[in-house]
Design a protein around this motif. Structure first.
Motif, PDB file in Angstrom:
ATOM      1  N   TRP A 101       6.109   7.693   1.303  1.00 55.74           N
ATOM      2  CA  TRP A 101       7.385   7.989   0.663  1.00 55.74           C
ATOM      3  C   TRP A 101       7.093   8.429  -0.767  1.00 55.74           C
ATOM      4  N   VAL A 102       7.596   9.587  -1.160  1.00 58.81           N
ATOM      5  CA  VAL A 102       7.421  10.107  -2.512  1.00 58.81           C
ATOM      6  C   VAL A 102       8.813  10.161  -3.145  1.00 58.81           C
ATOM      7  N   ALA A 103       9.115   9.131  -3.925  1.00 58.50           N
ATOM      8  CA  ALA A 103      10.459   8.992  -4.496  1.00 58.50           C
ATOM      9  C   ALA A 103      10.833  10.187  -5.368  1.00 58.50           C
ATOM     10  N   LYS A 104       9.876  10.728  -6.110  1.00 54.05           N
ATOM     11  CA  LYS A 104      10.148  11.856  -6.999  1.00 54.05           C
ATOM     12  C   LYS A 104      10.665  13.067  -6.218  1.00 54.05           C
ATOM     13  N   ARG A 105      10.178  13.231  -4.999  1.00 55.63           N
ATOM     14  CA  ARG A 105      10.615  14.355  -4.155  1.00 55.63           C
ATOM     15  C   ARG A 105      11.727  13.958  -3.188  1.00 55.63           C
ATOM     16  N   LYS A 106      12.021  12.663  -3.123  1.00 57.60           N
ATOM     17  CA  LYS A 106      12.977  12.125  -2.149  1.00 57.60           C
ATOM     18  C   LYS A 106      12.616  12.595  -0.745  1.00 57.60           C
ATOM     19  N   ALA A 107      11.331  12.387  -0.398  1.00 56.21           N
ATOM     20  CA  ALA A 107      10.825  12.872   0.886  1.00 56.21           C
ATOM     21  C   ALA A 107       9.663  12.016   1.365  1.00 56.21           C
ATOM     22  N   VAL A 108       9.452  12.042   2.659  1.00 55.92           N
ATOM     23  CA  VAL A 108       8.270  11.436   3.275  1.00 55.92           C
ATOM     24  C   VAL A 108       7.297  12.570   3.560  1.00 55.92           C
ATOM     25  N   ILE A 109       6.049  12.348   3.179  1.00 54.67           N
ATOM     26  CA  ILE A 109       5.000  13.324   3.436  1.00 54.67           C
ATOM     27  C   ILE A 109       4.061  12.724   4.474  1.00 54.67           C
ATOM     28  N   PHE A 110       3.738  13.524   5.492  1.00 53.06           N
ATOM     29  CA  PHE A 110       2.804  13.076   6.519  1.00 53.06           C
ATOM     30  C   PHE A 110       1.881  14.229   6.879  1.00 53.06           C
ATOM     31  N   PRO A 111       0.623  13.909   7.188  1.00 50.38           N
ATOM     32  CA  PRO A 111      -0.338  14.973   7.445  1.00 50.38           C
ATOM     33  C   PRO A 111      -0.371  15.420   8.907  1.00 50.38           C
ATOM     34  N   ALA A 112      -0.787  16.656   9.062  1.00 47.89           N
ATOM     35  CA  ALA A 112      -1.130  17.209  10.369  1.00 47.89           C
ATOM     36  C   ALA A 112      -2.500  17.855  10.198  1.00 47.89           C
ATOM     37  N   GLN A 113      -3.226  17.909  11.279  1.00 42.56           N
ATOM     38  CA  GLN A 113      -4.540  18.539  11.222  1.00 42.56           C
ATOM     39  C   GLN A 113      -4.627  19.558  12.346  1.00 42.56           C
ATOM     40  N   GLN A 114      -4.982  20.787  11.954  1.00 45.28           N
ATOM     41  CA  GLN A 114      -5.139  21.868  12.927  1.00 45.28           C
ATOM     42  C   GLN A 114      -6.449  22.581  12.625  1.00 45.28           C
ATOM     43  N   ALA A 115      -7.325  22.609  13.610  1.00 49.46           N
ATOM     44  CA  ALA A 115      -8.625  23.286  13.481  1.00 49.46           C
ATOM     45  C   ALA A 115      -9.348  22.842  12.208  1.00 49.46           C
ATOM     46  N   GLY A 116      -9.286  21.558  11.919  1.00 47.67           N
ATOM     47  CA  GLY A 116      -9.980  21.006  10.760  1.00 47.67           C
ATOM     48  C   GLY A 116      -9.242  21.165   9.452  1.00 47.67           C
ATOM     49  N   PRO A 173      23.392   7.091   6.411  1.00 50.16           N
ATOM     50  CA  PRO A 173      22.586   7.078   5.186  1.00 50.16           C
ATOM     51  C   PRO A 173      21.485   6.014   5.275  1.00 50.16           C
ATOM     52  N   ILE A 174      20.327   6.362   4.779  1.00 48.20           N
ATOM     53  CA  ILE A 174      19.183   5.446   4.838  1.00 48.20           C
ATOM     54  C   ILE A 174      18.915   4.913   3.441  1.00 48.20           C
ATOM     55  N   GLN A 175      18.829   3.603   3.342  1.00 47.01           N
ATOM     56  CA  GLN A 175      18.497   2.983   2.062  1.00 47.01           C
ATOM     57  C   GLN A 175      17.007   3.154   1.804  1.00 47.01           C
ATOM     58  N   GLU A 176      16.638   3.228   0.528  1.00 49.61           N
ATOM     59  CA  GLU A 176      15.255   3.530   0.160  1.00 49.61           C
ATOM     60  C   GLU A 176      14.251   2.549   0.758  1.00 49.61           C
ATOM     61  N   ASP A 177      14.618   1.287   0.900  1.00 51.81           N
ATOM     62  CA  ASP A 177      13.679   0.308   1.442  1.00 51.81           C
ATOM     63  C   ASP A 177      13.518   0.411   2.967  1.00 51.81           C
ATOM     64  N   LYS A 178      14.294   1.275   3.608  1.00 55.42           N
ATOM     65  CA  LYS A 178      14.239   1.448   5.075  1.00 55.42           C
ATOM     66  C   LYS A 178      13.735   2.825   5.487  1.00 55.42           C
ATOM     67  N   ILE A 179      13.308   3.622   4.515  1.00 54.55           N
ATOM     68  CA  ILE A 179      12.938   5.005   4.807  1.00 54.55           C
ATOM     69  C   ILE A 179      11.776   5.096   5.787  1.00 54.55           C
ATOM     70  N   LEU A 180      10.716   4.330   5.550  1.00 54.11           N
ATOM     71  CA  LEU A 180       9.550   4.425   6.447  1.00 54.11           C
ATOM     72  C   LEU A 180       9.855   3.879   7.832  1.00 54.11           C
ATOM     73  N   LEU A 181      10.773   2.911   7.931  1.00 56.16           N
ATOM     74  CA  LEU A 181      11.204   2.437   9.255  1.00 56.16           C
ATOM     75  C   LEU A 181      11.943   3.544  10.002  1.00 56.16           C
ATOM     76  N   ALA A 182      12.805   4.264   9.282  1.00 57.46           N
ATOM     77  CA  ALA A 182      13.523   5.382   9.902  1.00 57.46           C
ATOM     78  C   ALA A 182      12.535   6.468  10.321  1.00 57.46           C
ATOM     79  N   PHE A 183      11.552   6.744   9.458  1.00 57.97           N
ATOM     80  CA  PHE A 183      10.541   7.743   9.797  1.00 57.97           C
ATOM     81  C   PHE A 183       9.819   7.339  11.083  1.00 57.97           C
ATOM     82  N   ASP A 184       9.399   6.078  11.174  1.00 60.95           N
ATOM     83  CA  ASP A 184       8.692   5.611  12.376  1.00 60.95           C
ATOM     84  C   ASP A 184       9.546   5.773  13.630  1.00 60.95           C
TER      85      ASP A 184
END
Length: 86
Positions: free
Chosen positions: A13-28, A47-58
């Motif tokens: 969770w990156v609060a400054k961007r108000k977003a969740v960042i997650f990686p993907a890998q393609q061909a290295g 609406p999702i509260q900030e303390d529940k964001i990663l639970l919602a993402f999961d």
């Protein structure tokens, strides 16, 4: 599912961007995928509260990975080389 695109079980969770960042890998290559709090709220239907964001993402992980995979295959990257899901 395209086996050429892998999604490690990592998200930040990156609060400054108000977003969740997650990686993907393609061909290295590491590709950052970004989903906004607004998009997560839209997908859950409430609406999702900030303390529940990663639970919602999961809870939405597989749907988000499908959206990210489609965007990667379509080469839909922003200027920073990220995939933005909203």
């Amino acid at each position: 599912m395209n086996q050429n695109i892998l999604f490690p079980d990592i998200q930040t969770w990156v609060a400054k961007r108000k977003a969740v960042i997650f990686p993907a890998q393609q061909a290295g290559q590491l590709i950052e995928c970004v989903v906004s709090l607004e998009k997560l709220s839209e997908m859950t239907g409430y609406p999702i509260q900030e303390d529940k964001i990663l639970l919602a993402f999961d809870a939405l992980r597989f749907d988000l990975e499908d959206l990210a995979e489609e965007a990667i295959e379509d080469e839909n990257f922003n200027l920073a080389g990220e995939v933005e899901l909203g």
